[in-house]
Design an enzyme around this catalytic site. Structure first.
Site, mmCIF file in Angstrom:
data_model
loop_
_atom_site.group_PDB
_atom_site.id
_atom_site.type_symbol
_atom_site.label_atom_id
_atom_site.label_comp_id
_atom_site.label_asym_id
_atom_site.label_seq_id
_atom_site.Cartn_x
_atom_site.Cartn_y
_atom_site.Cartn_z
ATOM 1 N N CYS A 56 53.075 34.114 27.806
ATOM 2 C CA CYS A 56 52.210 34.994 28.608
ATOM 3 C C CYS A 56 52.116 36.409 28.046
ATOM 4 O O CYS A 56 51.297 37.204 28.490
ATOM 5 C CB CYS A 56 52.696 35.028 30.048
ATOM 6 N N ASN A 62 47.757 31.830 37.290
ATOM 7 C CA ASN A 62 48.350 32.360 36.061
ATOM 8 C C ASN A 62 47.791 31.565 34.875
ATOM 9 O O ASN A 62 48.134 30.409 34.692
ATOM 10 C CB ASN A 62 49.876 32.209 36.164
ATOM 11 N N HIS A 94 49.635 40.987 33.296
ATOM 12 C CA HIS A 94 49.586 39.523 33.255
ATOM 13 C C HIS A 94 49.600 39.020 34.702
ATOM 14 O O HIS A 94 50.403 39.463 35.533
ATOM 15 C CB HIS A 94 50.793 39.000 32.471
#
Ligand code: ACO
Length: 333
Positions: A116, A288, A258
């Site tokens: 990520c 996500n 993020h």
């Protein structure tokens, strides 16, 4: 050093989100969960999932093409493509396939893996090539199709992730330098907290020559550990990047983190004294999307007019590795 190469502008963005959607209510029919639990613990409402005939290379090329068009360039103008992903179509890498799909015949392309944090790490990597004058026009893509690596019976992970791709174009400029500051870290001691690991079994080829044969296994995550890590390390790394940029947190126009969890985003913004009106989040719609989450959120906010030319953006990626990093940049000059 090439004088033209010394300064950096971020001049285009794009994204590609698969049309298929799975809602929290849909998930409550697959695992023991509820819309209420997912909304209050994460802020996620739905996520978009890639169909079996959609490849990581396809959505990456679509996002990159949009970014190249916004920058007023054509694929043949691009010198370098960096594809940040943990879920390539091919373990040897997917960036060269993306180069081919785009028709970016003058570019060199490679993959970069940092989960990520991938987009932030790739943006910083791209900047080094421009700073040194080696390349002038670079496409940075963050893309992941984690649905392919999810245990869809594990409620701890399957409710969190969605699929997608986002991209930006970074260019050498003679005008103002728009990459103001950055910082990045990794800590392999905490590697066990979040994994998509290879697991194999011993195979004996001849006496005393053994190898392993196996495949990658679905994501496992210690959510609480990653949460605790994120709320401490993300504000710290942004503060360090701000010091390097020589600006204060009040000067930030937008915070794009993020998109892992709304509570993490809120806690980081509070720690940095950044009001909620300056925080960009799209968790509700996308969940996500790993390396894609920052460029997708950026692209949405640029296209709907929230982010304007010259705005200062603080962005931070964090995740498996563990890895984390931050970049402070001015949009689009
Ligand atoms: N539905 C209902 N209950 C659930 C669910 C679910 N989907 N998932 C877990 N629970 C249960 C747990 O089993 C636990 O029950 P127990 O107390 O009986 O054991 C309880 O809910 C609380 O679990 P926690 O893990 O403490 O829940 P928490 O409030 O920490 O939220 C979450 C979990 C959302 C995963 C959070 O910890 C988080 O967001 N962590 C960070 C994840 C992250 O940032 N990842 C980023 C990197 S991703 C990458 O790099 C690829």
């Amino acid at each position: 050093m090439n004088a033209l190469g010394a300064k950096i502008a971020i001049t285009g963005c794009g994204s590609s989100i698969p049309p298929q959607v799975i809602t929290n209510d849909d998930l409550s029919r697959l695992v023991d969960t509820s819309d209420e639990w997912i909304q209050t613990r994460t802020g996620i409402g739905r996520r978009h999932l890639a169909s079996p005939d959609t490849s990581l290379s396809d959505i990456s090329a679509q996002a990159a093409q949009e970014a190249i068009t916004m920058a007023g360039l054509t694929p043949r103008d691009i010198d370098l493509i960096i594809l940040a992903t943990s879920t390539p179509d091919d373990l040897f890498g997917s960036a060269a396939k993306v180069q081919h799909l785009l028709g970016a015949s003058n570019a060199v392309a490679f993959d970069l893996t940092a989960a990520c944090s991938g987009f932030v790490f790739a943006l910083i990597t791209a900047a080094q090539f421009i700073r040194t004058g080696v390349y002038q026009r670079v496409v940075v893509i963050g893309a992941d199709i984690l649905s392919r690596w999810m245990d869809w019976s594990d409620r701890n992970t399957c409710v969190l992730f969605g699929d997608g791709a986002g991209a930006v174009v970074c260019q050498a400029t003679l005008r103002e330098d728009c990459l103001l500051g950055f910082d990045m870290y990794s800590d392999g001691k905490q590697h066990h907290s979040l994994n998509l690991s290879y697991k194999g079994q011993q195979k004996t080829l001849k006496e005393k020559v053994n190898i392993s044969q196996g495949s990658y296994h679905p994501i496992t995550m210690n959510g609480r550990e990653v949460y605790r890590f994120a709320v401490v390390k993300v504000p710290e790394v942004i503060e360090r990047a701000l010091v390097r940029a020589g600006i204060s947190s009040e000067e930030i126009d937008w915070l794009i983190l993020h998109q892992a969890n709304q509570r993490i985003i809120h806690a980081v913004a509070q720690r940095l004294d950044i009001p909620s009106e300056k925080v960009i989040a799209n968790l509700e719609e996308c969940g996500n999307t790993s390396a894609a989450s920052i460029p997708i959120a950026l692209d949405e906010a640029v296209r709907d007019g929230r982010i304007k030319m010259g705005d200062i953006i603080a962005s931070s990626g964090f995740g498996a590795g563990l890895t984390w990093g931050a970049v402070i940049f001015r949009w689009g000059i």
